[in-house]
Design a protein around this motif. Structure first.
Motif, PDB file in Angstrom:
ATOM      1  N   PHE A 246       0.812  -1.221   0.000  1.00 28.47           N
ATOM      2  CA  PHE A 246       0.000   0.000   0.000  1.00 28.47           C
ATOM      3  C   PHE A 246       0.845   1.272   0.000  1.00 28.47           C
ATOM      4  CE2 PHE A 246      -2.470   3.143   2.605  1.00 28.47           C
ATOM      5  CZ  PHE A 246      -3.449   3.422   1.659  1.00 28.47           C
ATOM      6  N   ARG A 247       2.052   1.211   0.557  1.00 28.14           N
ATOM      7  CA  ARG A 247       2.971   2.348   0.640  1.00 28.14           C
ATOM      8  C   ARG A 247       2.303   3.566   1.298  1.00 28.14           C
ATOM      9  NH1 ARG A 247       7.511   1.929  -2.658  1.00 28.14           N
ATOM     10  NH2 ARG A 247       7.583   4.166  -3.067  1.00 28.14           N
ATOM     11  N   PRO A 248       1.927   3.427   2.571  1.00 29.51           N
ATOM     12  CA  PRO A 248       1.253   4.538   3.250  1.00 29.51           C
ATOM     13  C   PRO A 248       2.203   5.688   3.539  1.00 29.51           C
ATOM     14  CG  PRO A 248       1.752   2.812   4.821  1.00 29.51           C
ATOM     15  CD  PRO A 248       2.111   2.265   3.462  1.00 29.51           C
ATOM     16  N   ASP A 249       1.619   6.872   3.715  1.00 29.59           N
ATOM     17  CA  ASP A 249       2.401   8.028   4.152  1.00 29.59           C
ATOM     18  C   ASP A 249       2.631   7.992   5.656  1.00 29.59           C
ATOM     19  OD1 ASP A 249       2.636   9.337   1.613  1.00 29.59           O
ATOM     20  OD2 ASP A 249       0.515   9.834   1.767  1.00 29.59           O
ATOM     21  N   PHE A 250       1.687   7.404   6.385  1.00 25.60           N
ATOM     22  CA  PHE A 250       1.869   7.235   7.823  1.00 25.60           C
ATOM     23  C   PHE A 250       0.879   6.203   8.344  1.00 25.60           C
ATOM     24  CE2 PHE A 250      -1.281  10.606   7.461  1.00 25.60           C
ATOM     25  CZ  PHE A 250      -2.177  10.392   8.500  1.00 25.60           C
ATOM     26  N   VAL A 251       1.148   5.739   9.544  1.00 27.77           N
ATOM     27  CA  VAL A 251       0.270   4.814  10.259  1.00 27.77           C
ATOM     28  C   VAL A 251      -0.480   5.616  11.305  1.00 27.77           C
ATOM     29  CG1 VAL A 251       0.176   2.757  11.728  1.00 27.77           C
ATOM     30  CG2 VAL A 251       1.867   2.906   9.886  1.00 27.77           C
ATOM     31  N   MET A 252      -1.751   5.284  11.514  1.00 28.11           N
ATOM     32  CA  MET A 252      -2.538   6.011  12.512  1.00 28.11           C
ATOM     33  C   MET A 252      -3.220   5.042  13.455  1.00 28.11           C
ATOM     34  SD  MET A 252      -5.641   8.760  12.078  1.00 28.11           S
ATOM     35  CE  MET A 252      -6.421   9.428  13.564  1.00 28.11           C
ATOM     36  N   THR A 253      -3.235   5.408  14.735  1.00 26.03           N
ATOM     37  CA  THR A 253      -3.944   4.630  15.734  1.00 26.03           C
ATOM     38  C   THR A 253      -4.574   5.574  16.746  1.00 26.03           C
ATOM     39  OG1 THR A 253      -3.764   2.777  17.287  1.00 26.03           O
ATOM     40  CG2 THR A 253      -1.956   4.357  17.273  1.00 26.03           C
ATOM     41  N   ILE A 254      -5.426   5.020  17.588  1.00 25.76           N
ATOM     42  CA  ILE A 254      -6.089   5.772  18.657  1.00 25.76           C
ATOM     43  C   ILE A 254      -5.569   5.261  19.996  1.00 25.76           C
ATOM     44  CG2 ILE A 254      -8.298   6.333  19.746  1.00 25.76           C
ATOM     45  CD1 ILE A 254      -8.032   7.539  17.004  1.00 25.76           C
ATOM     46  N   ASN A 255      -5.202   6.174  20.883  1.00 24.20           N
ATOM     47  CA  ASN A 255      -4.782   5.807  22.244  1.00 24.20           C
ATOM     48  C   ASN A 255      -3.629   4.803  22.264  1.00 24.20           C
ATOM     49  OD1 ASN A 255      -6.608   7.492  23.467  1.00 24.20           O
ATOM     50  ND2 ASN A 255      -8.102   5.903  23.934  1.00 24.20           N
ATOM     51  N   HIS A 256      -2.774   4.847  21.248  1.00 22.95           N
ATOM     52  CA  HIS A 256      -1.619   3.946  21.176  1.00 22.95           C
ATOM     53  C   HIS A 256      -2.029   2.481  21.053  1.00 22.95           C
ATOM     54  CE1 HIS A 256       2.029   6.106  21.025  1.00 22.95           C
ATOM     55  NE2 HIS A 256       2.734   5.360  21.833  1.00 22.95           N
ATOM     56  N   LEU A 257      -3.267   2.214  20.634  1.00 24.37           N
ATOM     57  CA  LEU A 257      -3.690   0.831  20.442  1.00 24.37           C
ATOM     58  C   LEU A 257      -2.852   0.203  19.334  1.00 24.37           C
ATOM     59  CD1 LEU A 257      -7.568   1.291  20.615  1.00 24.37           C
ATOM     60  CD2 LEU A 257      -6.109   0.217  22.333  1.00 24.37           C
ATOM     61  N   GLY A 258      -2.328  -0.982  19.603  1.00 25.95           N
ATOM     62  CA  GLY A 258      -1.454  -1.658  18.655  1.00 25.95           C
ATOM     63  C   GLY A 258       0.012  -1.400  18.903  1.00 25.95           C
ATOM     64  N   VAL A 259       0.314  -0.421  19.755  1.00 23.96           N
ATOM     65  CA  VAL A 259       1.711  -0.114  20.075  1.00 23.96           C
ATOM     66  C   VAL A 259       2.079  -0.896  21.334  1.00 23.96           C
ATOM     67  CG1 VAL A 259       3.374   1.697  20.621  1.00 23.96           C
ATOM     68  CG2 VAL A 259       1.467   2.173  19.066  1.00 23.96           C
ATOM     69  N   ASP A 260       2.956  -1.867  21.193  1.00 21.49           N
ATOM     70  CA  ASP A 260       3.324  -2.700  22.328  1.00 21.49           C
ATOM     71  C   ASP A 260       4.281  -1.958  23.247  1.00 21.49           C
ATOM     72  OD1 ASP A 260       6.330  -4.021  21.480  1.00 21.49           O
ATOM     73  OD2 ASP A 260       5.088  -3.140  19.918  1.00 21.49           O
ATOM     74  N   LYS A 261       4.239  -2.302  24.526  1.00 24.64           N
ATOM     75  CA  LYS A 261       5.046  -1.579  25.511  1.00 24.64           C
ATOM     76  C   LYS A 261       6.532  -1.888  25.388  1.00 24.64           C
ATOM     77  CE  LYS A 261       4.099  -5.007  29.137  1.00 24.64           C
ATOM     78  NZ  LYS A 261       3.458  -5.223  30.452  1.00 24.64           N
ATOM     79  N   GLU A 262       6.886  -3.001  24.699  1.00 22.58           N
ATOM     80  CA  GLU A 262       8.306  -3.319  24.518  1.00 22.58           C
ATOM     81  C   GLU A 262       8.935  -2.524  23.382  1.00 22.58           C
ATOM     82  OE1 GLU A 262       5.933  -5.594  24.589  1.00 22.58           O
ATOM     83  OE2 GLU A 262       6.251  -6.665  26.477  1.00 22.58           O
ATOM     84  N   GLY A 263       8.108  -1.920  22.524  1.00 28.43           N
ATOM     85  CA  GLY A 263       8.648  -1.087  21.460  1.00 28.43           C
ATOM     86  C   GLY A 263       8.861  -1.783  20.137  1.00 28.43           C
ATOM     87  N   VAL A 264       8.273  -2.980  19.944  1.00 30.11           N
ATOM     88  CA  VAL A 264       8.454  -3.682  18.673  1.00 30.11           C
ATOM     89  C   VAL A 264       7.919  -2.843  17.518  1.00 30.11           C
ATOM     90  CG1 VAL A 264       7.747  -5.691  17.314  1.00 30.11           C
ATOM     91  CG2 VAL A 264       8.462  -5.989  19.682  1.00 30.11           C
ATOM     92  N   LEU A 265       6.691  -2.325  17.654  1.00 30.88           N
ATOM     93  CA  LEU A 265       6.095  -1.579  16.547  1.00 30.88           C
ATOM     94  C   LEU A 265       6.824  -0.267  16.299  1.00 30.88           C
ATOM     95  CD1 LEU A 265       3.911  -1.337  14.403  1.00 30.88           C
ATOM     96  CD2 LEU A 265       2.473  -0.197  16.095  1.00 30.88           C
ATOM     97  N   THR A 266       7.123   0.489  17.347  1.00 27.56           N
ATOM     98  CA  THR A 266       7.788   1.773  17.128  1.00 27.56           C
ATOM     99  C   THR A 266       9.183   1.582  16.544  1.00 27.56           C
ATOM    100  OG1 THR A 266       8.423   1.752  19.471  1.00 27.56           O
ATOM    101  CG2 THR A 266       6.500   3.054  18.866  1.00 27.56           C
ATOM    102  N   ASN A 267       9.892   0.550  16.968  1.00 26.64           N
ATOM    103  CA  ASN A 267      11.197   0.261  16.371  1.00 26.64           C
ATOM    104  C   ASN A 267      11.055  -0.152  14.911  1.00 26.64           C
ATOM    105  OD1 ASN A 267      12.702   0.829  18.662  1.00 26.64           O
ATOM    106  ND2 ASN A 267      12.563  -1.252  19.442  1.00 26.64           N
ATOM    107  N   LEU A 268      10.029  -0.940  14.647  1.00 26.31           N
ATOM    108  CA  LEU A 268       9.772  -1.377  13.277  1.00 26.31           C
ATOM    109  C   LEU A 268       9.513  -0.179  12.367  1.00 26.31           C
ATOM    110  CD1 LEU A 268       8.982  -3.719  11.244  1.00 26.31           C
ATOM    111  CD2 LEU A 268       6.654  -3.396  12.069  1.00 26.31           C
ATOM    112  N   LEU A 269       8.652   0.729  12.818  1.00 28.03           N
ATOM    113  CA  LEU A 269       8.330   1.902  12.001  1.00 28.03           C
ATOM    114  C   LEU A 269       9.544   2.807  11.831  1.00 28.03           C
ATOM    115  CD1 LEU A 269       4.777   2.755  13.391  1.00 28.03           C
ATOM    116  CD2 LEU A 269       5.372   1.439  11.357  1.00 28.03           C
ATOM    117  N   ALA A 270      10.349   2.931  12.875  1.00 23.68           N
ATOM    118  CA  ALA A 270      11.561   3.748  12.759  1.00 23.68           C
ATOM    119  C   ALA A 270      12.517   3.149  11.738  1.00 23.68           C
ATOM    120  CB  ALA A 270      12.237   3.880  14.123  1.00 23.68           C
ATOM    121  N   GLN A 271      12.638   1.813  11.725  1.00 23.49           N
ATOM    122  CA  GLN A 271      13.501   1.162  10.745  1.00 23.49           C
ATOM    123  C   GLN A 271      13.026   1.448   9.323  1.00 23.49           C
ATOM    124  OE1 GLN A 271      16.299  -0.508  11.032  1.00 23.49           O
ATOM    125  NE2 GLN A 271      16.395  -0.340  13.257  1.00 23.49           N
ATOM    126  N   MET A 272      11.703   1.530   9.148  1.00 26.62           N
ATOM    127  CA  MET A 272      11.144   1.792   7.821  1.00 26.62           C
ATOM    128  C   MET A 272      11.004   3.282   7.539  1.00 26.62           C
ATOM    129  SD  MET A 272       8.238  -1.173   7.393  1.00 26.62           S
ATOM    130  CE  MET A 272       7.302  -0.705   8.841  1.00 26.62           C
TER     131      MET A 272
END
Length: 579
Positions: A246-272
Motif C-alpha cells: 500500500f505504501r502509506p504516508d503514515f500509520v494512525m492509531t487511537i490511544n496507542h492501540l497496537g503499540v506494544d510496551k516493549e517497542g516492537v512496533l515503534t522500532n519497526l516503524l523507525a527502521q522503515m
C-alpha cells in the motif's frame, strides 16, 4: 528398520564419551557414535528409521550451508547440528547469530548448547511453539538493526520435525527474499491524496475515523489489531505486507492501540522511516504508564487535552499537538424530536469500577484508609497526574505510593484514585438535579449512592443507535466531566448540540478555545449554579433553541471529524513530507 551404514569409509562405532548412551526424547532415540576418523556424530532412531545428524561429510556440509550468509543479514540456524557451521559463522562474521534448536537430547550429546548458548553473540531459542519463536526472532531482529533474516535450515532437522523447522524456514525466508526495510523507505507524502494505514479496533472512535477518511477521499488500508499479543510476528508480518503493497504516508492509531510496551512496533516503524500518528482521546498518562521510552522522531502524538502537551514532552515526545474531540454529524444528525423528558444525565457512576480495583489489587493500607480524603483533594487540585499530586500535596502518601512493588500496581492505584475522584465529583453534581426528577442513564451503581427517591433510572444506551435519538428528546442534557481530564471537554459537548439537543455542562479551562460560552454553550462554574440554570432553561424553550442553533453552527464549521482528520494530515505532511 534399516541397518546402519556399513561402508568402511563411514563405519560408525559408539562414542567413548561418558555420556555415550542412548537418550529417549519425544518420538526418537539419540545415541552418540564416532566415525573412523574419530569425529562425533549422533545416530537417531526415528519412526522406525535410523538417521544420522551429520552423516557422510557432515562438518563439510554444515560449512557449505553457512557459506551463503553475508554481512548484511542476520543468520538464523535452524538446528545447531554438530556445531561446525555455528563455529564458522562466529569466527568469520562479527554479526550476532540466532540458533533455533529444541532437540535437547541431541545438543546434550554434541555439547553445542553448552559451548555456545552463553556466548553474547548467540541468541539460542529452544521454545517448542513456532509462533513464540517468531515473536522472539522479530524482537531480536529489531534490536539488531532490522536487517533481513538469513535462515539456514539443516536438512536433518527438516526431516526430523517438518511442522517446526521447515515451517520456520519458510516463514523466515520471506525476509530474505524481500528487503522490507529498503522497500519501505520511500518518500512520504509524494502525492496530493494522503495514504493512511489505520490500525483498526473496536474502539468507538475508529469507525468515525474510517468514515471521515472515506468522505475526504483519503486512501486507506487497514490492519486489524490482533486478539493475541501485540507485537507478535503475525501482526508484524501483516503490517510489513501492507506497507510494501500500500505504501502509506503514515500509520494512525487511537490511544496507542497496537503499540506494544516493549517497542516492537515503534522500532519497526523507525527502521522503515514510516511515521506513526497516535491520537489520544483518553488520559495518555494512564495509557503510557506501562510503556518504556518509546519516543521517536517517527512518532507524533495528538492529544484531546491541551494540558497534556508539556507533560508528554517531558516524557521525551518532541512532536505533540493539540487535537480536541469532535463529532460525526452524519451519525448524530439533526433530528426534530418532541421532548419526552425534562432533565437527564448519561454517565457511569464509577461505583463498580472503583470496587473492582479494590477487589483485584492490594494497595498500602494508608492509601486505602485515606481514599476518600485523597479523592476529594485530587478532585479539587489542578494537578493532572495522581503521582505528581501526591508528591506535591501528600508527601507521606507519595512515599507509600513509591513502595508499591511494580509499575502495574502504581498504575492501578492512579486509575483507582482517578475513578474515585470522578465518582465523588459526579455524585455531588448529580444530586443538584434531584429537585427536577432527572433520568439517570447508566450502570446500576447509581442505586448504591443516590437516594431511593427523586430520580429514575434507565439502563446504559448504545452510543450509535440510541444516543442520537435520546439527546434531542431531552429538554436539558446534563454533563459532568470525568476527572481524568482537568481542562478538556468531553465527547458530549459536541454530540448533543449537533443532533439538536440542549446541553448544560461544567465549565472547562479549554472551553473558550472551542465555543463562546453564554451564546453557543451554557456552562456552570460551580455546582451551586446548577439548579438555577436548570430552572431557567426549562422555562425558556426559545432560549434553549437559540443556544442549540448557535452551538451547532460552530460545531459544523470547526468541530467535525472531517476537520480533525484534515488538521492531523496537514500536520503529518508538514512534519514528514518532502521539503
Amino acid at each position: 528398520m534399516r541397518p546402519p551404514n556399513t561402508n568402511p569409509s563411514f563405519r560408525l562405532r559408539p562414542a567413548d564419551d561418558p555420556r555415550a548412551k542412548a537418550v529417549q526424547t519425544r518420538d526418537y532415540t539419540a545415541e552418540p557414535v564416532r566415525s573412523e576418523d574419530g569425529s562425533l556424530d549422533v545416530r537417531i532412531l526415528h519412526q522406525g528409521r535410523i538417521r544420522h545428524l551429520g552423516g557422510r561429510r557432515g562438518p563439510e556440509n554444515e560449512l557449505q550451508r553457512v557459506a551463503q550468509i553475508t554481512d548484511r543479514a542476520l543468520p538464523v540456524l535452524l538446528g545447531s547440528g554438530l556445531g561446525k557451521g555455528l563455529e564458522h559463522v562466529l569466527q568469520s562474521w562479527p554479526c550476532p547469530v540466532a540458533v533455533v534448536d529444541r532437540e535437547s537430547a541431541i545438543t546434550e550429546l554434541t555439547g553445542a548448547r553448552r559451548k555456545w548458548a552463553h556466548n553474547p553473540r548467540v541468541f539460542w531459542i529452544a521454545d517448542p511453539d513456532p509462533e513464540s519463536v517468531l515473536d522472539q526472532l522479530t524482537r531480536w531482529q529489531l534490536h539488531n538493526g532490522g536487517m533481513p533474516f538469513a535462515p539456514v535450515l539443516d536438512p536433518f532437522y527438516a526431516r526430523l520435525d517438518p511442522p517446526y523447522y521447515r515451517a520456520l524456514a519458510e516463514r523466515l525466508a520471506v525476509s530474505r527474499k524481500a528487503d522490507f526495510w529498503g522497500a519501505a523507505r520511500y518518500p512520504k507524502f509524494s502525492h496530493l491524496v494522503p495514504r493512511i494505514l489505520l490500525l483498526t479496533s473496536s474502539y468507538f472512535l475508529m469507525g468515525e475515523i474510517e468514515a471521515a477518511c472515506k468522505r475526504l477521499g483519503f486512501a486507506t488500508a487497514f490492519v486489524q489489531l490482533p486478539s493475541q499479543e501485540i507485537g507478535s510476528q503475525e501482526f508484524v508480518e501483516r503490517i510489513l505486507a501492507e506497507v510494501v503493497d500500500f505504501r502509506p504516508d503514515f500509520v494512525m492509531t487511537i490511544n496507542h492501540l497496537g503499540v506494544d510496551k516493549e517497542g516492537v512496533l515503534t522500532n519497526l516503524l523507525a527502521q522503515m522511516q514510516l511515521p506513526l500518528a497516535s491520537w489520544f482521546v483518553d488520559n495518555p498518562h494512564l495509557i503510557l504508564y506501562l510503556y518504556g521510552n518509546l519516543a521517536s522522531e517517527w512518532v507524533t502524538l495528538f492529544t484531546w487535552d491541551a494540558d497534556n502537551i508539556e507533560s508528554l514532552k517531558t516524557q521525551g515526545f518532541t512532536r505533540v499537538h493539540y487535537l480536541p474531540l469532535a463529532t460525526d454529524p452524519h451519525r448524530f444528525r439533526l433530528r426534530k424530536a418532541v421532548p419526552v423528558r425534562e432533565v437527564a444525565f448519561v454517565g457511569n457512576s464509577m461505583v463498580h469500577k472503583v470496587r473492582a480495583k479494590l477487589q483485584h489489587h492490594v494497595f498500602p493500607a494508608g492509601l486505602i484508609d485515606d481514599l476518600d480524603l485523597l479523592g476529594q483533594a485530587f478532585k479539587e487540585s489542578g494537578i493532572l497526574s495522581v503521582a505528581a499530586f501526591l508528591d506535591a500535596e501528600f508527601p507521606d502518601h507519595a512515599t507509600l505510593f513509591g513502595t508499591m512493588p511494580d509499575t502495574e500496581s502504581r498504575l492501578a492505584y492512579e486509575t483507582l484514585l482517578t475513578w474515585k475522584s470522578t465518582l465523588d465529583h459526579r455524585l455531588e453534581h448529580v444530586i443538584e438535579l434531584l429537585p427536577f426528577h432527572p433520568n439517570i442513564v447508566g450502570d446500576k451503581g447509581w442505586f448504591d449512592i443516590l437516594p431511593s427517591f427523586g430520580w429514575s433510572h434507565h439502563p446504559e444506551l448504545n452510543y450509535y443507535s440510541d444516543l442520537p435519538f435520546f439527546y434531542p428528546a431531552t429538554r436539558i442534557n446534563f454533563n459532568c466531566t470525568s476527572q481524568q481530564m482537568k481542562g478538556a471537554v468531553n465527547q458530549r459537548v459536541f454530540d448533543v448540540p449537533v443532533c439538536g439537543g440542549f446541553l448544560l455542562t461544567d465549565h472547562r479551562r479549554q472551553m473558550e478555545d472551542l465555543f463562546e460560552p453564554g451564546r453557543e454553550m451554557i456552562c456552570y462554574a460551580d455546582r451551586s449554579e446548577i439548579a438555577g440554570l436548570v430552572r431557567h432553561y426549562l422555562a425558556r424553550d426559545a432560549a434553549r433553541q437559540k443556544i442549540v442553533t448557535a452551538g451547532r453552527v460552530r460545531i459544523l464549521a470547526h468541530h467535525t471529524y472531517d476537520q480533525r482528520l484534515t488538521s492531523l494530515v496537514r500536520t503529518m505532511r508538514e512534519t514528514y513530507g518532502r521539503p
